[in-house]
Design a protein around this motif. Structure first.
Motif, PDB file in Angstrom:
ATOM      1  N   MET A  48      -4.107  -7.633 -12.403  1.00  0.00           N
ATOM      2  CA  MET A  48      -5.210  -7.720 -11.453  1.00  0.00           C
ATOM      3  C   MET A  48      -6.511  -7.410 -12.182  1.00  0.00           C
ATOM      4  O   MET A  48      -6.570  -6.460 -12.975  1.00  0.00           O
ATOM      5  N   SER A  49      -7.524  -8.203 -11.912  1.00  0.00           N
ATOM      6  CA  SER A  49      -8.864  -7.855 -12.372  1.00  0.00           C
ATOM      7  C   SER A  49      -9.367  -6.672 -11.563  1.00  0.00           C
ATOM      8  O   SER A  49      -8.777  -6.298 -10.542  1.00  0.00           O
ATOM      9  N   ALA A  50     -10.476  -6.084 -11.988  1.00  0.00           N
ATOM     10  CA  ALA A  50     -11.040  -4.967 -11.232  1.00  0.00           C
ATOM     11  C   ALA A  50     -11.361  -5.396  -9.804  1.00  0.00           C
ATOM     12  O   ALA A  50     -11.073  -4.661  -8.843  1.00  0.00           O
ATOM     13  N   GLU A  51     -11.931  -6.569  -9.648  1.00  0.00           N
ATOM     14  CA  GLU A  51     -12.285  -7.038  -8.307  1.00  0.00           C
ATOM     15  C   GLU A  51     -11.036  -7.282  -7.466  1.00  0.00           C
ATOM     16  O   GLU A  51     -10.993  -6.962  -6.276  1.00  0.00           O
ATOM     17  N   GLN A  52     -10.018  -7.848  -8.078  1.00  0.00           N
ATOM     18  CA  GLN A  52      -8.765  -8.069  -7.348  1.00  0.00           C
ATOM     19  C   GLN A  52      -8.126  -6.732  -6.951  1.00  0.00           C
ATOM     20  O   GLN A  52      -7.586  -6.608  -5.852  1.00  0.00           O
ATOM     21  N   ALA A  53      -8.202  -5.749  -7.827  1.00  0.00           N
ATOM     22  CA  ALA A  53      -7.645  -4.432  -7.504  1.00  0.00           C
ATOM     23  C   ALA A  53      -8.384  -3.801  -6.333  1.00  0.00           C
ATOM     24  O   ALA A  53      -7.771  -3.205  -5.435  1.00  0.00           O
ATOM     25  N   ARG A  54      -9.714  -3.937  -6.337  1.00  0.00           N
ATOM     26  CA  ARG A  54     -10.494  -3.401  -5.206  1.00  0.00           C
ATOM     27  C   ARG A  54     -10.077  -4.057  -3.896  1.00  0.00           C
ATOM     28  O   ARG A  54      -9.835  -3.377  -2.888  1.00  0.00           O
ATOM     29  N   SER A 130       2.718   1.205  -3.959  1.00  0.00           N
ATOM     30  CA  SER A 130       2.150   1.325  -5.303  1.00  0.00           C
ATOM     31  C   SER A 130       0.653   1.588  -5.303  1.00  0.00           C
ATOM     32  O   SER A 130       0.048   1.704  -6.369  1.00  0.00           O
ATOM     33  N   GLY A 131       0.048   1.710  -4.123  1.00  0.00           N
ATOM     34  CA  GLY A 131      -1.390   1.907  -4.032  1.00  0.00           C
ATOM     35  C   GLY A 131      -1.913   3.109  -4.790  1.00  0.00           C
ATOM     36  O   GLY A 131      -2.913   3.012  -5.516  1.00  0.00           O
ATOM     37  N   PRO A 132      -1.281   4.300  -4.668  1.00  0.00           N
ATOM     38  CA  PRO A 132      -1.787   5.438  -5.421  1.00  0.00           C
ATOM     39  C   PRO A 132      -1.759   5.213  -6.931  1.00  0.00           C
ATOM     40  O   PRO A 132      -2.722   5.539  -7.638  1.00  0.00           O
ATOM     41  N   ALA A 133      -0.668   4.661  -7.454  1.00  0.00           N
ATOM     42  CA  ALA A 133      -0.583   4.424  -8.894  1.00  0.00           C
ATOM     43  C   ALA A 133      -1.648   3.440  -9.349  1.00  0.00           C
ATOM     44  O   ALA A 133      -2.277   3.619 -10.402  1.00  0.00           O
ATOM     45  N   VAL A 134      -1.884   2.393  -8.561  1.00  0.00           N
ATOM     46  CA  VAL A 134      -2.922   1.433  -8.925  1.00  0.00           C
ATOM     47  C   VAL A 134      -4.302   2.089  -8.845  1.00  0.00           C
ATOM     48  O   VAL A 134      -5.188   1.807  -9.662  1.00  0.00           O
ATOM     49  N   THR A 135      -4.494   2.985  -7.889  1.00  0.00           N
ATOM     50  CA  THR A 135      -5.765   3.716  -7.791  1.00  0.00           C
ATOM     51  C   THR A 135      -6.046   4.466  -9.095  1.00  0.00           C
ATOM     52  O   THR A 135      -7.162   4.391  -9.644  1.00  0.00           O
TER      53      THR A 135
END
Length: 408
Positions: A48-54, A130-135
């Protein structure tokens, strides 16, 4: 505590399916070498790009304000030991930031309660898992999130609320993550920032205790920040459950999970009929063997404890004795009966309807008696799917990632 069984009651979970998951993991514990933490496989899941992650984090109400980088996510399978110290395998999620840093500060995040294998972080199709880990990964950390034993691709049944096995699974996941990161030219900082939510709050403390004790030759403890833990099941949680402070259906689900899990570990009863009424005695083990979706599990259980438990079962909860009492003491002491020598903050939400806030109050008192100053941080009143408990995971993660960024 906390996840599918709570999210379904708020109509906030969609059932996920990992094709062939049970078949793929059946028998995976046989002929496993004994080298703990050895990486068996690393599967790239997504970029994921930064924008995609957001965008992805915001889609399930996670705070994306600390996203700085894109991420790569990996499912790791590694060697570990089970609750009886026999060789087995487990899985977990590794998130690496897409930046130029060769050495990455390390965060271990341990998740809350789940009873369905496909809800675990490394296999979850939703954002929650997986949201916390991606954060943490998108903020620039190497995020390490074990599935625990028996969840994700782990064989067998998850030993719920067993801090010793959660600790070994978490430690061995860190070791496997170090190997996986090295394959990409990255080094994990040996100073681990440890956090976790609900069930994972106690798991985090168990890992922190082991790290501080020097149980690994590389990793060391830097700080610990548990969120909304059920630290005192005997002194806080059971009285709240019996006193109606925990929603009745949630109390039924947690009680069933606790008794079936601890019976496998501690031998609490000779057969389910001893503590569970018909027809539930014939179905409780199946409901919590990892193959039943959370919504199906809830529909298969009664609404009240007195409908679920026999008089003997109710008596166990009201006045714990024998093996059950000893198990409760172990569950309390394994994560809390030590003195942290690193910064520690306790994150909680007032009027927590699941891991009642008195759990955190009791743990803060125990720490003070040990001479430890541990700020208790109220994360505010945010809810998730109508749950304050689940909301504390969102708010706590958002606050902890900022705190971890200040620690060097």
């Amino acid at each position: 505590m906390a996840h599918p069984m709570t999210r379904v009651t708020a109509a906030a979970v969609a059932a996920t399916t990992v094709a062939g998951l049970t078949a793929a993991t059946a028998g995976a514990s046989t002929a496993v070498p004994t080298q703990r933490g050895t990486l068996v496989s690393a599967t790239h899941l997504r970029t994921m790009s930064a924008e995609q992650a957001r965008t992805w984090l915001k889609s399930d109400h996670f705070d994306a304000s600390q996203v700085k980088y894109g991420v790569d996510t990996y499912r790791l399978v590694y060697r570990t030991i089970d609750a009886r110290h026999r060789p087995t395998t487990a899985s977990g999620l590794l998130v690496l930031p897409r930046n130029q840093a060769k050495t990455l500060r390390t965060v271990s995040y341990t998740h809350g309660t789940m009873s369905y294998k496909p809800d675990a972080p490394s296999v979850a199709k939703d954002v929650w898992g997986s949201g916390p880990a991606v954060t943490y990964g998108a903020a620039g950390f190497a995020a390490v999130s074990p599935d625990y034993l028996g969840l994700g691709l782990g064989p067998g049944v998850h030993p719920w609320k067993n801090v010793p096995s959660e600790t070994t699974a978490s430690m061995d996941m860190l070791r496997a993550a170090r190997q996986a990161a090295a394959r990409h030219g990255r080094t994990l900082d040996r100073r681990v920032l440890v956090t976790g939510f609900s069930q994972g709050a106690s798991s985090a403390l168990g890992l922190a205790r082991a790290l501080q004790a020097g149980n690994d030759p590389w990793f060391r403890l830097r700080a610990v920040a548990p969120i909304s833990g059920g630290y005192d099941f005997k002194g806080a949680e059971l009285p709240a459950l019996l006193g109606g402070k925990v929603p009745s259906k949630i109390g039924v689900a947690y009680t069933t999970y606790l008794l079936t899990s601890w019976n496998r570990i501690h031998g609490l009863y000779s057969s389910p009929q001893v503590v569970f009424k018909k027809p539930y005695a014939g179905r409780v083990n199946k409901l919590f063997d990892g193959t039943t979706r959370g919504d199906v599990m809830l529909k298969s259980l009664p609404d009240r404890l007195d409908q679920l438990l026999t008089p003997r079962g109710m008596a166990m909860l009201r006045k714990p004795t024998g093996r059950f009492e000893r198990a409760l003491i172990e569950d309390r002491d394994a994560p809390t009966a030590w003195t942290p020598h690193v910064p520690i903050r306790l994150y909680k939400i007032s009027n927590d309807e699941q891991a009642v806030t008195l759990n955190t109050t009791h743990y803060a008192t125990w720490l003070r008696r040990r001479g430890v100053k541990a700020p208790v941080i109220d994360v505010g009143g945010r809810t998730y799917g109508g749950s304050r408990h689940l909301g504390s995971n969102l708010s706590g993660t958002a606050q902890i990632v900022r705190w971890f960024e200040t620690l060097r």
